[in-house]
Design an enzyme around this catalytic site. Structure first.
Site, PDB file in Angstrom:
ATOM      1  N   ARG A   3      84.220   0.570  47.169  1.00 40.46           N
ATOM      2  CA  ARG A   3      85.586   1.062  47.397  1.00 40.46           C
ATOM      3  C   ARG A   3      86.408   1.223  46.119  1.00 40.46           C
ATOM      4  NH1 ARG A   3      87.168  -3.330  51.596  1.00 40.46           N
ATOM      5  NH2 ARG A   3      85.265  -4.443  51.148  1.00 40.46           N
ATOM      6  N   LYS A  11      70.717 -11.996  50.876  1.00 48.05           N
ATOM      7  CA  LYS A  11      71.104 -13.240  51.509  1.00 48.05           C
ATOM      8  C   LYS A  11      72.589 -13.476  51.246  1.00 48.05           C
ATOM      9  CE  LYS A  11      70.623 -17.509  49.696  1.00 48.05           C
ATOM     10  NZ  LYS A  11      71.580 -17.892  48.682  1.00 48.05           N
ATOM     11  N   ASP A  31      64.545 -12.685  49.795  1.00 47.91           N
ATOM     12  CA  ASP A  31      64.698 -14.066  49.335  1.00 47.91           C
ATOM     13  C   ASP A  31      64.085 -14.050  47.941  1.00 47.91           C
ATOM     14  OD1 ASP A  31      64.131 -16.761  48.599  1.00 47.91           O
ATOM     15  OD2 ASP A  31      64.463 -17.319  50.679  1.00 47.91           O
ATOM     16  N   HIS A  32      64.924 -14.054  46.925  1.00 48.70           N
ATOM     17  CA  HIS A  32      64.387 -13.752  45.597  1.00 48.70           C
ATOM     18  C   HIS A  32      63.402 -14.811  45.094  1.00 48.70           C
ATOM     19  CE1 HIS A  32      67.606 -16.378  44.052  1.00 48.70           C
ATOM     20  NE2 HIS A  32      66.973 -16.386  42.914  1.00 48.70           N
ATOM     21  N   LYS A  92      59.466 -14.700  42.579  1.00 54.47           N
ATOM     22  CA  LYS A  92      59.165 -15.441  41.348  1.00 54.47           C
ATOM     23  C   LYS A  92      57.646 -15.522  41.180  1.00 54.47           C
ATOM     24  CE  LYS A  92      63.411 -18.140  41.443  1.00 54.47           C
ATOM     25  NZ  LYS A  92      64.184 -17.776  40.263  1.00 54.47           N
ATOM     26  N   GLU A 149      69.729 -27.613  40.026  1.00 58.39           N
ATOM     27  CA  GLU A 149      70.459 -26.737  39.103  1.00 58.39           C
ATOM     28  C   GLU A 149      71.457 -27.574  38.311  1.00 58.39           C
ATOM     29  OE1 GLU A 149      71.366 -22.601  40.790  1.00 58.39           O
ATOM     30  OE2 GLU A 149      71.745 -23.970  42.446  1.00 58.39           O
ATOM     31  N   ASP A 191      72.956 -22.410  51.443  1.00 57.56           N
ATOM     32  CA  ASP A 191      72.757 -21.648  50.216  1.00 57.56           C
ATOM     33  C   ASP A 191      71.315 -21.744  49.712  1.00 57.56           C
ATOM     34  OD1 ASP A 191      73.814 -20.062  48.065  1.00 57.56           O
ATOM     35  OD2 ASP A 191      73.709 -21.831  46.777  1.00 57.56           O
ATOM     36  N   HIS A 238      65.484 -20.529  50.320  1.00 55.00           N
ATOM     37  CA  HIS A 238      64.578 -20.746  49.192  1.00 55.00           C
ATOM     38  C   HIS A 238      63.658 -21.951  49.390  1.00 55.00           C
ATOM     39  CE1 HIS A 238      67.117 -17.757  47.547  1.00 55.00           C
ATOM     40  NE2 HIS A 238      68.026 -18.537  46.996  1.00 55.00           N
ATOM     41  N   LYS A 240      73.526 -28.864  43.045  1.00 54.99           N
ATOM     42  CA  LYS A 240      74.171 -28.267  41.879  1.00 54.99           C
ATOM     43  C   LYS A 240      74.662 -29.394  40.982  1.00 54.99           C
ATOM     44  CE  LYS A 240      75.267 -23.762  43.627  1.00 54.99           C
ATOM     45  NZ  LYS A 240      74.222 -22.977  42.946  1.00 54.99           N
ATOM     46  N   LYS A 284      68.173 -27.780  35.170  1.00 51.27           N
ATOM     47  CA  LYS A 284      67.682 -26.781  36.129  1.00 51.27           C
ATOM     48  C   LYS A 284      66.172 -26.885  36.183  1.00 51.27           C
ATOM     49  CE  LYS A 284      67.695 -21.807  37.149  1.00 51.27           C
ATOM     50  NZ  LYS A 284      68.202 -21.805  38.510  1.00 51.27           N
TER      51      LYS A 284
HETATM   52  C1  BG6 Z   1      71.086 -18.128  45.000  1.00 54.53           C
HETATM   53  C2  BG6 Z   1      72.166 -19.102  45.369  1.00 54.53           C
HETATM   54  O1  BG6 Z   1      70.454 -17.640  46.161  1.00 54.53           O
HETATM   55  O2  BG6 Z   1      70.123 -18.770  44.184  1.00 54.53           O
HETATM   56  C3  BG6 Z   1      72.808 -19.690  44.131  1.00 54.53           C
HETATM   57  O3  BG6 Z   1      73.153 -18.457  46.159  1.00 54.53           O
HETATM   58  C4  BG6 Z   1      71.751 -20.273  43.211  1.00 54.53           C
HETATM   59  O4  BG6 Z   1      73.765 -20.677  44.466  1.00 54.53           O
HETATM   60  C5  BG6 Z   1      70.633 -19.268  42.965  1.00 54.53           C
HETATM   61  O5  BG6 Z   1      72.368 -20.638  41.996  1.00 54.53           O
HETATM   62  C6  BG6 Z   1      69.494 -19.883  42.194  1.00 54.53           C
HETATM   63  O6  BG6 Z   1      68.582 -18.889  41.832  1.00 54.53           O
HETATM   64  P1  BG6 Z   1      67.660 -19.057  40.552  1.00 54.53           P
HETATM   65  O7  BG6 Z   1      66.773 -17.863  40.573  1.00 54.53           O
HETATM   66  O8  BG6 Z   1      68.570 -19.130  39.368  1.00 54.53           O
HETATM   67  O9  BG6 Z   1      66.920 -20.339  40.739  1.00 54.53           O
END
Ligand code: BG6
Length: 494
Positions: free
Chosen positions: A58, A154, A183-184, A188, A222, A241, A246, A346, A351
């Site tokens: 927008r 997501k 779901d990324h 990986k 993280e 989240d 994940h 978090k 991480k």
């Molecule tokens: C996301 C979450 O799906 O994944 C975030 O919404 C999180 O809160 C992130 O930080 C972590 O992804 P990665 O690839 O950095 O481990």
């Protein structure tokens, strides 16, 4: 020799082109941090030659402004000026609100000459329904001369009911094979390697069961806080989240049975069975098996860090969990009685995403009591960072006594392959362009995981179950220790 079928997706170079990609909500952060760099990288690899990328949002941007913004997004990436210029020339901007008919009516004009179509939903989740309805009611969902597919980011729903509603809406216009729920974590490299490790080697499967495994730990830690996403996180919390998606995906791939073959539906079917096999004891006795916590002020990476309740856009009395841990059991022949303990949070000390398989002790402990620790064997799969696999075992310390010490046998991606691990989004975008849904979540998988997680969320929502605290920069709440039971089990060091 026939190619190893596990590599099938990686071997194929084909995307169906010409292809037009519509990114809904293109002015958001995901385009900057993930989508544009991934598309550019695929372009540099020569995988996208006839493509158009249309930003749909927008904000009052022009084609030129969109290109200038995109240029910044890929600024630090490789490629010549000419390559950048050509890539940026494929970009166009369609300005519209998500509820406005005129935006959807203009889509065919932007897709002219491109027989394959990809819609990427990266709007705030509150706009998903509008966009899906907009596409559906303007007859934009059906395959044209080539394919039409839709990728949904997501969070996919906020509980079982909303996930079902979203699925139903999607499937009232699209059919399942057109829908890609991202779901990324599945993109990986090391997550995919977990399947390779299990099913491409002979030595692991025989010991991958309750006869040899004492317990399994899954850690998604993280060090970052909620940053600018306080608003979203207040309603989400760690369970929505990270756990429902994940962490459960990691669990499913770790625990699944070997599929009959490696077709997408065979793999997704086996993953679904894991989630369906989760023992309800966790839900019947949530205080025993599940816990949540929130970070208080502390020090992370040497810098002072605020507590969660002091973060921007966060209620000073918030009860959103920034840490969640669960002890799960699977009602299957393979895993009966083996605890799978999951933790995510978090603002932890660092991480790290890791799956560790903790093997049982040998039947006789001949070397115990030699004054040195004899530890359980641990196979640790590091998803990130320092992607690799470590086998921890006991070795004799050189010398005249029989003293032992745990040592590591290490495989590291970086040193073995000497090249960077590709970004998850690159692989996932390439897969959807090729039409391979293996690394995307299916409807039933998503609903099964929400069906398990929703009763826990309801329990917490009703202010039942303690909310513990942990200092930012620590390893999490000390109370999480009890999820491992009373024996000699310990959480892996972060
Ligand atoms: C996301 C979450 O799906 O994944 C975030 O919404 C999180 O809160 C992130 O930080 C972590 O992804 P990665 O690839 O950095 O481990």
């Amino acid at each position: 020799m026939a190619p190893n079928p596990l590599f099938r997706g990686l071997d194929s170079q084909e995307t169906a082109e010409p292809l037009v990609v519509f990114i809904f909500g293109v002015t958001g952060d995901l385009t900057r941090s993930k989508l544009m760099p991934a598309l550019y990288s695929l372009y540099l690899d020569g995988r996208l030659s006839r493509i158009r990328i249309v930003g749909f949002a927008r904000r009052d941007w022009s084609d030129d402004h969109f290109r200038e913004q995109a240029a910044l997004m890929i600024e630090s990436m490789p490629g010549s000026d000419e390559q950048r210029r050509r890539f940026l020339s494929t970009l166009a901007y369609l300005r519209s609100t998500f509820e406005d008919d005129s935006g959807y009516r203009r889509i065919p004009e932007y897709a002219e000459g491109f027989s394959n179509r990809l819609y990427y939903l990266s709007t705030p989740p509150s706009a998903y329904e509008q966009v899906i309805d907009g596409l559906g009611t303007h007859d934009l969902a059906a395959d044209q001369d080539g394919y039409t597919r839709i990728v949904v980011e997501k969070p996919f729903g906020t509980d079982l009911q909303s996930a079902r509603r979203l699925n139903e809406l999607l499937l009232s216009y699209f059919v399942e094979r057109q829908v890609y729920r991202i779901d990324h974590y599945l993109g990986k490299e090391t997550v995919q390697n977990l399947m390779m490790l299990r099913f491409g080697n002979g030595i692991f499967e025989p010991v991958w069961n309750r006869h040899h495994v004492d317990h399994v730990q899954i850690t998604v830690a993280e060090s970052s806080g909620v940053g600018t996403r306080g608003n979203y996180y207040e309603a989400a919390g760690a369970m929505r989240d990270m756990v429902q998606n994940h962490a459960f995906q990691l669990l499913a791939i770790t625990a699944m049975e070997p599929p009959n073959d490696i077709r997408p539906e065979s793999i997704r079917g086996e993953k679904l069975k894991v989630i369906q096999a989760l023992d309800r004891v966790t839900l019947r006795e949530p205080d025993e098996h599940v816990m949540r916590a929130q970070y208080t002020p502390g020090v992370v990476d040497g810098e002072p860090a605020r507590g969660y309740r002091e973060e921007d856009d966060v209620d000073p009395e918030s009860r959103a969990e920034t840490y969640a841990a669960l002890r799960l059991f699977l009602d299957t022949w393979r895993w009966q009685g083996v605890p799978f303990v999951l933790r995510t949070g978090k603002r932890l000390s660092r991480k790290i995403t890791e799956i560790s398989i903790h093997f049982k002790d040998p039947p006789l402990r001949h070397f115990a009591g030699s004054g040195h620790a004899i530890d359980r064997n641990v196979l640790a799969i590091r998803i990130q960072p320092d992607e690799g696999i470590t086998l921890r075992m006991n070795a004799k310390i050189p010398g005249y006594e029989s003293a032992a010490r745990p040592v590591n046998m290490d495989f590291s991606y970086g040193t073995s392959f000497g090249r960077a691990v590709p970004e998850a989004y690159e692989r996932l975008l390439f897969d959807v362009m090729k039409g391979d849904p293996t690394l995307y979540a299916r409807r039933d998988e998503i609903e099964a995981s929400w069906a398990f997680v929703t009763p826990i969320l309801d329990y917490w929502r009703d202010a039942r179950g303690a909310l513990y605290e942990y200092e930012a920069g620590s390893a999490g709440p000390s109370e999480a220790r009890r999820l491992l039971g009373s024996g000699s089990r310990r959480w892996r060091k972060l």
